[in-house]
Design a protein around this motif. Structure first.
Motif, short mmCIF file in Angstrom:
data_model
loop_
_atom_site.label_atom_id
_atom_site.label_comp_id
_atom_site.label_asym_id
_atom_site.label_seq_id
_atom_site.Cartn_x
_atom_site.Cartn_y
_atom_site.Cartn_z
N CYS A 94 87.80 24.15 39.28
CA CYS A 94 88.39 22.81 39.39
C CYS A 94 87.44 21.73 38.90
O CYS A 94 87.86 20.66 38.47
N GLY A 95 86.11 22.00 38.98
CA GLY A 95 85.14 21.02 38.50
C GLY A 95 84.79 19.95 39.52
O GLY A 95 83.92 19.11 39.26
N CYS A 96 85.43 19.96 40.70
CA CYS A 96 85.15 18.87 41.64
C CYS A 96 85.01 19.31 43.10
O CYS A 96 84.80 18.47 43.96
N CYS A 97 85.08 20.61 43.39
CA CYS A 97 84.90 21.03 44.78
C CYS A 97 83.40 21.14 45.10
O CYS A 97 82.55 20.99 44.23
N CYS A 100 81.74 23.82 42.82
CA CYS A 100 81.62 23.36 41.43
C CYS A 100 80.53 22.31 41.32
O CYS A 100 79.73 22.31 40.38
N CYS A 108 84.14 28.56 42.94
CA CYS A 108 85.12 27.48 43.13
C CYS A 108 86.23 27.90 44.10
O CYS A 108 86.70 29.04 44.05
N ILE A 109 86.65 26.97 44.95
CA ILE A 109 87.69 27.31 45.94
C ILE A 109 89.01 27.67 45.26
O ILE A 109 89.83 28.36 45.83
ZN LIG Z 1 85.80 23.94 42.16
#
Ligand SMILES: [Zn+2]
Length: 346
Positions: A94-97, A100, A108-109
């Motif tokens: 996702c790039g934002c958890c 990440c 990543c979740i």
């Molecule tokens: Zn993530």
């Protein structure tokens, strides 16, 4: 419309179909790649069979690895341009958890894989997020470049990031012939390790020897594989075990690893339920490490090392898209030595 290998339902080989389906739509952050070559992975078999109660939209396109040429880019894409020769990182994050943000993209979740969580690479065109697109190593052909990322990235993370392999250490790799096992052999040798490999085939063991394996064990003819490993290492055991098999090799791992050694598992081609001797685990102070594909940083490091050494994946065979059933059968029966390439464009 475009040609693609799809499944309409899960099941055996007869569920593989080559259909004409609509070309992919792409967002402003995505890249469309005209696929040249795509590597076959065990994941393609698991997805087709519907392991882990998959609930995918159908028709679903299989395939996780690919090399090709950029055909179109979204308005926000800056890292590639139309006409570039590229490969993909099949790992989707996702790039934002939290994970990440730590740079651990394969933790990543919502971690997913191209060909599992979104349409795959066995198609004339593929749309993927631009951060999944990387330059094709120039020393590799399209067929080599299209079939190495998943296996090499997985092996890199197992050996270098998780097990922290050091030059001079001894590594045991089960089932040489599979993509990850062979990549681990090549990368292990590159890093200065002594490598022991196992197989049921003398022919595969001979070929493994030719590409650098220091010791080979045929588990069909050697009664006690762990004892043989102990003999090779003067009773000590190996520093690291690379396991891609699971339940069938798990007990051997614990007998073959040295005190304080590491067992790394990235997947199972046998059963996923295994019995662990906890006394051996704590008394010998062992470390068990799970590993899944790799982060963007793992990929960057792996590509740099592979490019510098001009390392290439071992290719078993290359077949046209139309012959994917035969190619898959070859993999399912474990006949292959190295990667099987699906040639989408010739
Ligand atoms: Zn993530």
């Amino acid at each position: 419309m475009m040609k693609a290998v799809v499944i309409q339902e899960h099941g055996e080989l007869d569920k593989l179909r080559i259909d004409k389906i609509p070309e992919p739509k792409y967002s402003e952050d995505e890249v469309v790649i005209k696929i040249h070559s795509a590597g076959l992975n065990h994941l393609d078999i698991w997805v087709r069979k519907g392991r882990s109660n998959l609930n995918l939209p159908k028709p679903h396109i299989l395939g996780s690895d690919a090399a090709g040429i950029v055909a179109a880019i979204g308005s926000n894409v800056r890292n590639v341009t139309v006409g570039d020769e590229v490969i993909i990182n099949p790992g989707l994050s996702c790039g934002c958890c939290e994970f990440c943000n730590r740079g651990e993209h394969s933790e990543c979740i919502s971690f997913g894989i191209v060909g599992l969580s979104r349409p795959g690479t066995f198609a004339e065109l593929l749309a993927v997020p631009s951060r999944n697109v990387w330059p094709k190593p120039s020393h590799m052909s399209f067929n080599e470049a299209g079939a190495f990322v998943l296996a090499y990235l997985t092996a890199w993370r197992m050996l270098m990031t998780r097990a922290q392999l050091k030059p001079g250490q001894t590594v045991l790799i089960h089932g040489i012939g599979g993509g990850v096992a062979l990549s681990a052999l090549q990368l292990g040798k590159l890093a200065g390790a002594e490598v022991i490999v196992t197989s049921s085939s003398d022919e595969k063991l001979e070929r493994a020897g030719q590409i650098g394996a220091d010791h080979t064990i045929n588990y069909r003819t050697v009664e006690d594989v762990a004892q043989k490993v102990k003999d090779i290492t003067s009773g000590r055991g190996v520093d690291i075990v690379i396991d891609t098999v699971g339940a069938a090799t798990w007990p051997i791992d614990f007998s073959a690893v040295r005190r304080g050694g590491k067992i790394v598992l990235c997947g199972v081609t046998s059963d996923a339920q295994a019995v662990t001797n906890l006394q051996t685990l704590y008394w010998n102070q062992l470390t068990i490490l799970g590993s899944t594909m790799g982060s963007q940083e793992d990929l960057r490091q792996m590509l740099k090392a592979v490019t510098k050494a001009k390392l290439k994946p071992i290719i078993d065979s290359a077949v046209k898209l139309e012959n994917i059933k035969d190619a898959t059968e070859r993999m399912e029966t474990g006949e292959q030595f190295g990667k099987i390439v699906i040639e989408v464009y010739r």
